[in-house]
Design an enzyme around this catalytic site. Structure first.
Site, short mmCIF file in Angstrom:
data_model
loop_
_atom_site.label_atom_id
_atom_site.label_comp_id
_atom_site.label_asym_id
_atom_site.label_seq_id
_atom_site.Cartn_x
_atom_site.Cartn_y
_atom_site.Cartn_z
N TYR A 30 56.28 16.97 43.33
CA TYR A 30 54.91 17.34 42.98
C TYR A 30 54.75 17.44 41.46
O TYR A 30 53.80 16.91 40.89
CB TYR A 30 54.56 18.67 43.67
CG TYR A 30 53.19 19.20 43.33
CD1 TYR A 30 52.04 18.55 43.74
CD2 TYR A 30 53.05 20.37 42.57
CE1 TYR A 30 50.78 19.04 43.42
CE2 TYR A 30 51.79 20.86 42.26
CZ TYR A 30 50.67 20.19 42.68
OH TYR A 30 49.43 20.68 42.35
N GLU A 46 43.97 24.78 46.81
CA GLU A 46 44.11 25.95 45.94
C GLU A 46 43.51 27.18 46.62
O GLU A 46 44.06 28.28 46.52
CB GLU A 46 43.44 25.72 44.58
CG GLU A 46 44.11 24.67 43.71
CD GLU A 46 45.51 25.02 43.24
OE1 GLU A 46 45.93 26.18 43.34
OE2 GLU A 46 46.20 24.10 42.76
N TRP A 82 52.78 28.37 46.77
CA TRP A 82 52.31 26.98 46.73
C TRP A 82 53.17 26.09 47.62
O TRP A 82 52.68 25.15 48.23
CB TRP A 82 52.28 26.47 45.29
CG TRP A 82 51.82 25.06 45.20
CD1 TRP A 82 52.53 23.99 44.76
CD2 TRP A 82 50.54 24.53 45.59
NE1 TRP A 82 51.78 22.84 44.84
CE2 TRP A 82 50.56 23.15 45.35
CE3 TRP A 82 49.39 25.10 46.12
CZ2 TRP A 82 49.47 22.32 45.62
CZ3 TRP A 82 48.31 24.27 46.39
CH2 TRP A 82 48.35 22.90 46.14
#
Length: 191
Positions: free
Chosen positions: A25, A47, A55
């Site tokens: 990522y 988000e 995350w």
């Protein structure tokens, strides 16, 4: 923590070395420009789902989120009804949080309700980090919120968006390349 060399010898932001998912990522997406309203809507939605969670949880469920939310096509998501909401609440592949699910559906509707000539990309660009901002040397130099993210959150909320507080707004600016918070010495920042 400053940029850290990975197993391949490339220096990265320290968080990127916590897992292969994070490394991928970091190296291919985080902080790079995102183009297109659907792609930006996906990032905003993810988000929002991340709020209060790590995350990595969201990243590992990303494909399930894409399938559940029609590829984050805002037109299709805006048309979701009570049946879709029930389907999402039963989907073990995603985060089953009613408030966040409702926010994503509502945010799709808010995106489509923007006045002609306005876009999510245009809104984000209006809150870009000031030019000439120095590269952070360590993770401690990266703020969680900024005056720009606070103003962006307020603007988005005024337009009907939800789950877009200043921290989420800043994470969105970082993730989509409107802010470059790759550490000094990170190969992505310098590459």
């Amino acid at each position: 923590m400053s940029a850290v060399p990975g197993p391949d010898g490339l220096a990265r932001c320290g968080w990127a070395l916590a897992s292969e998912d994070y490394t991928h990522y970091h190296d291919t997406e985080w902080g790079r420009p995102v183009v297109g309203e659907a792609a930006l809507f996906e990032r905003l939605s993810l988000e929002a789902f991340q709020s209060g969670l790590s995350w990595i949880t969201i990243l590992r469920k990303r494909e399930a989120f894409r399938a559940a939310f029609a590829g984050f096509d805002p037109v299709r998501v805006a048309a979701f009804d009570d049946g879709d909401r029930a389907r999402l609440m039963a989907d073990t592949g995603i985060v089953r949080n009613a408030a966040k699910i409702d926010a994503v559906i509502g945010n799709a509707r808010a995106l489509l309700a923007l006045p002609e000539g306005e876009s999510l990309s245009g809104l984000l660009a209006g809150y870009r980090a000031p030019d000439g901002r120095p590269a952070p040397q360590t993770a401690a130099d990266i703020p969680a919120i900024t005056p720009e993210s606070t103003a962006l959150a307020k603007d988005l909320k005024k337009r009907g968006f939800r789950f877009v507080g200043p921290t989420t707004a800043y994470a969105m600016l970082q993730a989509t390349g409107y802010v470059n918070d790759h550490l000094a010495g990170c190969w992505v920042r310098n590459g």
